[in-house]
Design a protein around this motif. Structure first.
Motif, PDB file in Angstrom:
ATOM      1  N   THR A  14       0.850  -1.181   0.000  1.00  0.00           N
ATOM      2  CA  THR A  14       0.000   0.000   0.000  1.00  0.00           C
ATOM      3  C   THR A  14       0.885   1.231   0.000  1.00  0.00           C
ATOM      4  OG1 THR A  14      -1.730  -1.194   1.187  1.00  0.00           O
ATOM      5  CG2 THR A  14      -1.820   1.210   1.259  1.00  0.00           C
ATOM      6  N   ALA A  15       0.624   2.134  -0.935  1.00  0.00           N
ATOM      7  CA  ALA A  15       1.457   3.323  -1.104  1.00  0.00           C
ATOM      8  C   ALA A  15       0.798   4.587  -0.559  1.00  0.00           C
ATOM      9  CB  ALA A  15       1.800   3.513  -2.573  1.00  0.00           C
ATOM     10  N   ALA A  16      -0.499   4.526  -0.275  1.00  0.00           N
ATOM     11  CA  ALA A  16      -1.203   5.692   0.264  1.00  0.00           C
ATOM     12  C   ALA A  16      -2.499   5.222   0.915  1.00  0.00           C
ATOM     13  CB  ALA A  16      -1.500   6.702  -0.835  1.00  0.00           C
ATOM     14  N   GLU A  17      -2.981   6.038   1.839  1.00  0.00           N
ATOM     15  CA  GLU A  17      -4.251   5.721   2.495  1.00  0.00           C
ATOM     16  C   GLU A  17      -4.988   7.016   2.783  1.00  0.00           C
ATOM     17  OE1 GLU A  17      -5.216   4.140   6.813  1.00  0.00           O
ATOM     18  OE2 GLU A  17      -4.461   2.529   5.525  1.00  0.00           O
ATOM     19  N   THR A  18      -6.260   7.044   2.415  1.00  0.00           N
ATOM     20  CA  THR A  18      -7.110   8.207   2.643  1.00  0.00           C
ATOM     21  C   THR A  18      -8.068   7.893   3.782  1.00  0.00           C
ATOM     22  OG1 THR A  18      -6.965   8.918   0.353  1.00  0.00           O
ATOM     23  CG2 THR A  18      -8.886   9.676   1.589  1.00  0.00           C
ATOM     24  N   GLN A  19      -8.109   8.781   4.773  1.00  0.00           N
ATOM     25  CA  GLN A  19      -9.011   8.610   5.905  1.00  0.00           C
ATOM     26  C   GLN A  19      -9.895   9.842   6.034  1.00  0.00           C
ATOM     27  OE1 GLN A  19      -7.182   7.218   9.507  1.00  0.00           O
ATOM     28  NE2 GLN A  19      -5.711   5.967   8.383  1.00  0.00           N
ATOM     29  N   VAL A  20     -11.184   9.589   6.198  1.00  0.00           N
ATOM     30  CA  VAL A  20     -12.175  10.663   6.272  1.00  0.00           C
ATOM     31  C   VAL A  20     -13.074  10.401   7.470  1.00  0.00           C
ATOM     32  CG1 VAL A  20     -14.094  11.795   5.052  1.00  0.00           C
ATOM     33  CG2 VAL A  20     -12.145  10.896   3.751  1.00  0.00           C
ATOM     34  N   ASN A  21     -13.379  11.458   8.209  1.00  0.00           N
ATOM     35  CA  ASN A  21     -14.315  11.367   9.322  1.00  0.00           C
ATOM     36  C   ASN A  21     -15.557  12.177   8.958  1.00  0.00           C
ATOM     37  OD1 ASN A  21     -15.085  10.748  12.124  1.00  0.00           O
ATOM     38  ND2 ASN A  21     -14.926  12.958  12.370  1.00  0.00           N
ATOM     39  N   ILE A  22     -16.718  11.633   9.298  1.00  0.00           N
ATOM     40  CA  ILE A  22     -17.983  12.320   9.045  1.00  0.00           C
ATOM     41  C   ILE A  22     -18.694  12.480  10.382  1.00  0.00           C
ATOM     42  CG2 ILE A  22     -20.192  12.221   7.827  1.00  0.00           C
ATOM     43  CD1 ILE A  22     -18.720  10.285   5.824  1.00  0.00           C
TER      44      ILE A  22
ATOM     45  N   TRP B   2       8.359   7.957  -8.373  1.00  0.00           N
ATOM     46  CA  TRP B   2       7.625   7.479  -9.536  1.00  0.00           C
ATOM     47  C   TRP B   2       7.512   8.583 -10.581  1.00  0.00           C
ATOM     48  CZ3 TRP B   2       2.598   5.007  -7.089  1.00  0.00           C
ATOM     49  CH2 TRP B   2       2.954   3.927  -6.284  1.00  0.00           C
ATOM     50  N   SER B   3       7.106   8.179 -11.779  1.00  0.00           N
ATOM     51  CA  SER B   3       6.822   9.161 -12.828  1.00  0.00           C
ATOM     52  C   SER B   3       5.637  10.024 -12.392  1.00  0.00           C
ATOM     53  CB  SER B   3       6.477   8.456 -14.142  1.00  0.00           C
ATOM     54  OG  SER B   3       5.207   7.838 -14.040  1.00  0.00           O
ATOM     55  N   GLN B   4       5.543  11.211 -12.967  1.00  0.00           N
ATOM     56  CA  GLN B   4       4.425  12.098 -12.635  1.00  0.00           C
ATOM     57  C   GLN B   4       3.095  11.447 -12.991  1.00  0.00           C
ATOM     58  OE1 GLN B   4       4.708  15.061 -10.877  1.00  0.00           O
ATOM     59  NE2 GLN B   4       2.526  14.657 -10.703  1.00  0.00           N
TER      60      GLN B   4
ATOM     61  N   SER C 212       0.129  10.797 -10.325  1.00  0.00           N
ATOM     62  CA  SER C 212      -1.202  11.357 -10.579  1.00  0.00           C
ATOM     63  C   SER C 212      -2.273  10.274 -10.562  1.00  0.00           C
ATOM     64  CB  SER C 212      -1.229  12.102 -11.912  1.00  0.00           C
ATOM     65  OG  SER C 212      -0.384  13.227 -11.856  1.00  0.00           O
ATOM     66  N   ALA C 213      -1.950   9.109 -11.117  1.00  0.00           N
ATOM     67  CA  ALA C 213      -2.912   7.999 -11.117  1.00  0.00           C
ATOM     68  C   ALA C 213      -3.229   7.565  -9.696  1.00  0.00           C
ATOM     69  CB  ALA C 213      -2.367   6.828 -11.935  1.00  0.00           C
ATOM     70  N   LEU C 214      -2.208   7.482  -8.846  1.00  0.00           N
ATOM     71  CA  LEU C 214      -2.449   7.095  -7.450  1.00  0.00           C
ATOM     72  C   LEU C 214      -3.250   8.182  -6.735  1.00  0.00           C
ATOM     73  CD1 LEU C 214      -2.112   5.149  -5.094  1.00  0.00           C
ATOM     74  CD2 LEU C 214       0.087   6.262  -4.602  1.00  0.00           C
TER      75      LEU C 214
END
Length: 191
Positions: A33-41, A84-86, A90-92
């Motif tokens: 895993t290269a990134a993780e998005t966490q959101v609270n509502i 990584w390439s741009q 951007s895709a990630l």
């Protein structure tokens, strides 16, 4: 109050929103895993009061509720991503943007249901609270997030077509103001 912040649905994430995590790059032929998005509502303003002069006594929400979408700073990106390439970066980032939108659209759907509840009168505050609790199920989106990652295999640059299908359907949900689950079911992305 409305859905907050005002740009919750059109917020564009940048890598500057993410905390960098020092991780070694994966060995050739492997992935991590290269990134993780966490959101609270969260929500406020959900209180039922008696309707003045109602007989028999009726209850309704006393104010327009507020639903807040918070992108959490504990969201992270591995520092090796910046080698990584741009195009791959951007895709990630686009992949993570879709994760964010799934959460934000779930919040929007919950808010819309609260607005409908606000227009109703209830025979008891408990009856109104029961409708709010039923609406809170719209906030549960981990199953959608998991299916999205399962379908794309966390590899938006490898599974480009699947990534596009998901991104386009989530964007269509936003553009045409459609309920998220209904749109994804029509597209057969979820059951």
């Amino acid at each position: 109050m409305p859905l907050m912040p005002v740009n919750a649905l059109n917020r564009i994430l940048t890598w500057g929103d993410f905390t960098q995590k020092n991780l070694p790059a994966p060995a050739p032929g492997t992935s991590i895993t290269a990134a993780e998005t966490q959101v609270n509502i969260s929500s406020t303003g959900i209180r039922f009061i008696p309707v003045p002069g109602s007989a028999p006594r009726q209850f309704r929400l006393d104010q327009e509720p507020t639903v807040t979408v918070n992108f959490l700073k504990r969201s992270w990106v591995a520092n090796f991503v910046f080698t990584w390439s741009q195009a791959d970066q951007s895709a990630l980032l686009d992949h993570e943007q879709t994760h964010y939108l799934i959460a934000a659209l779930s919040a929007r759907d919950f808010f819309n249901e609260l607005l409908a509840i606000r227009k109703r009168d209830y025979s008891s505050s408990q009856a109104g609270i029961a409708d709010v609790k039923a609406a809170q199920k719209l906030l549960i989106n981990q199953d959608i997030q998991d299916k999205y990652d399962q379908d794309t295999k966390h590899l938006p640059t490898v599974n480009v077509m699947v990534q596009q299908v998901w991104s386009q359907n989530v964007q269509a949900t936003l553009r045409f103001n459609q309920p998220l689950r209904a749109q994804l079911k029509r597209a057969t992305l979820i059951r």
